[in-house]
Design an enzyme around this catalytic site. Sequence first.
Site, PDB file in Angstrom:
ATOM      1  N   SER A   8     -78.385 -37.478  51.381  1.00 22.60           N
ATOM      2  CA  SER A   8     -77.796 -38.533  52.217  1.00 22.60           C
ATOM      3  C   SER A   8     -77.235 -37.908  53.494  1.00 22.60           C
ATOM      4  CB  SER A   8     -76.678 -39.240  51.442  1.00 22.60           C
ATOM      5  OG  SER A   8     -75.721 -38.278  51.052  1.00 22.60           O
ATOM      6  N   GLY A  11     -77.376 -33.776  58.426  1.00 25.04           N
ATOM      7  CA  GLY A  11     -77.084 -32.413  58.880  1.00 25.04           C
ATOM      8  C   GLY A  11     -77.919 -31.393  58.117  1.00 25.04           C
ATOM      9  N   ASP A  65     -77.713 -28.475  46.415  1.00 26.48           N
ATOM     10  CA  ASP A  65     -76.328 -28.763  46.067  1.00 26.48           C
ATOM     11  C   ASP A  65     -75.492 -27.569  46.505  1.00 26.48           C
ATOM     12  OD1 ASP A  65     -74.510 -30.655  44.978  1.00 26.48           O
ATOM     13  OD2 ASP A  65     -74.151 -29.263  43.345  1.00 26.48           O
TER      14      ASP A  65
HETATM   15  P1  IMP Z   1     -73.496 -31.388  48.699  1.00 22.54           P
HETATM   16  O1  IMP Z   1     -74.381 -30.235  48.541  1.00 22.54           O
HETATM   17  O2  IMP Z   1     -74.063 -32.382  49.654  1.00 22.54           O
HETATM   18  O3  IMP Z   1     -73.036 -31.977  47.395  1.00 22.54           O
HETATM   19  O4  IMP Z   1     -72.246 -30.812  49.456  1.00 22.54           O
HETATM   20  C1  IMP Z   1     -70.970 -30.781  48.935  1.00 22.54           C
HETATM   21  C2  IMP Z   1     -69.955 -30.864  50.031  1.00 22.54           C
HETATM   22  O5  IMP Z   1     -69.918 -29.626  50.718  1.00 22.54           O
HETATM   23  C3  IMP Z   1     -70.208 -31.950  51.069  1.00 22.54           C
HETATM   24  O6  IMP Z   1     -69.006 -32.597  51.363  1.00 22.54           O
HETATM   25  C4  IMP Z   1     -70.708 -31.209  52.279  1.00 22.54           C
HETATM   26  O7  IMP Z   1     -70.246 -31.810  53.468  1.00 22.54           O
HETATM   27  C5  IMP Z   1     -70.102 -29.838  52.091  1.00 22.54           C
HETATM   28  N1  IMP Z   1     -71.067 -28.870  52.602  1.00 22.54           N
HETATM   29  C6  IMP Z   1     -72.274 -28.557  52.089  1.00 22.54           C
HETATM   30  N2  IMP Z   1     -72.904 -27.657  52.858  1.00 22.54           N
HETATM   31  C7  IMP Z   1     -72.042 -27.399  53.891  1.00 22.54           C
HETATM   32  C8  IMP Z   1     -72.150 -26.570  55.038  1.00 22.54           C
HETATM   33  O8  IMP Z   1     -73.149 -25.891  55.311  1.00 22.54           O
HETATM   34  N3  IMP Z   1     -71.084 -26.587  55.857  1.00 22.54           N
HETATM   35  C9  IMP Z   1     -69.962 -27.329  55.626  1.00 22.54           C
HETATM   36  N4  IMP Z   1     -69.829 -28.129  54.596  1.00 22.54           N
HETATM   37  C10 IMP Z   1     -70.873 -28.170  53.729  1.00 22.54           C
END
Ligand code: IMP
Length: 185
Positions: A8, A11, A65
């Site tokens: 979702s 970025g 993830d």
């Molecule tokens: P997910 O992998 O999308 O579940 O990410 C978990 C959380 O970590 C989310 O709130 C993302 O915004 C944050 N996150 C994941 N990758 C990055 C990154 O490269 N930079 C900053 N925040 C990140």
Amino acid sequence: MKLKVITSNPGKVAEFQKAFADMGIEMEHLRLPYDEVQTSELEEVVEKGMAEIRAKGVRDFIIDDSGMFVNALKGFPGVYSAYGQKTIGNDGILKLMEGVEDRSAVFKCCIGCDIDGRTIIVTGTCDGYIMREARGSEGFGYDPIFSPDGKRTFAEIGIEEKNTMSHRGNAIKLLRDALVKVDNH
Ligand code: IMP
């Protein structure tokens, strides 16, 4: 070759597109919700997510993830990073870290790739520090408060340089190596 990036988060799609453009792999954004199981391991979240997506008949995709593990907070937000971002956000993490000397943290990224009926799972990490204030306007999520060298945050570094050193960049290098092997067989 075309892979669906199931997330979702636009970025992340931008980072994958940049990182695979020279390999001739087209990355297509697909929004398809899947359960993120509650577990302490990113790899388990990815394995279960892949099984659920395959059960829906989708093939040739990648999911990722990630989590930021802060040592002084005993690994929090870690696998709860998305929840942490939604609830307390960067300001909340900075508040929890007020007066804390040990600023060390590690970002981890686990990527699962389904390609030609095969499964590839790789994990990349990036050591760094939680800054004392948010800085920079690029990137997303925790980028304004996480710095790989204690000087510039990911949000100040920008996507291209971030990819050369970040947890996702390091996982992507491993995935590129694995995909080259798939291509040669
Ligand atoms: P997910 O992998 O999308 O579940 O990410 C978990 C959380 O970590 C989310 O709130 C993302 O915004 C944050 N996150 C994941 N990758 C990055 C990154 O490269 N930079 C900053 N925040 C990140």
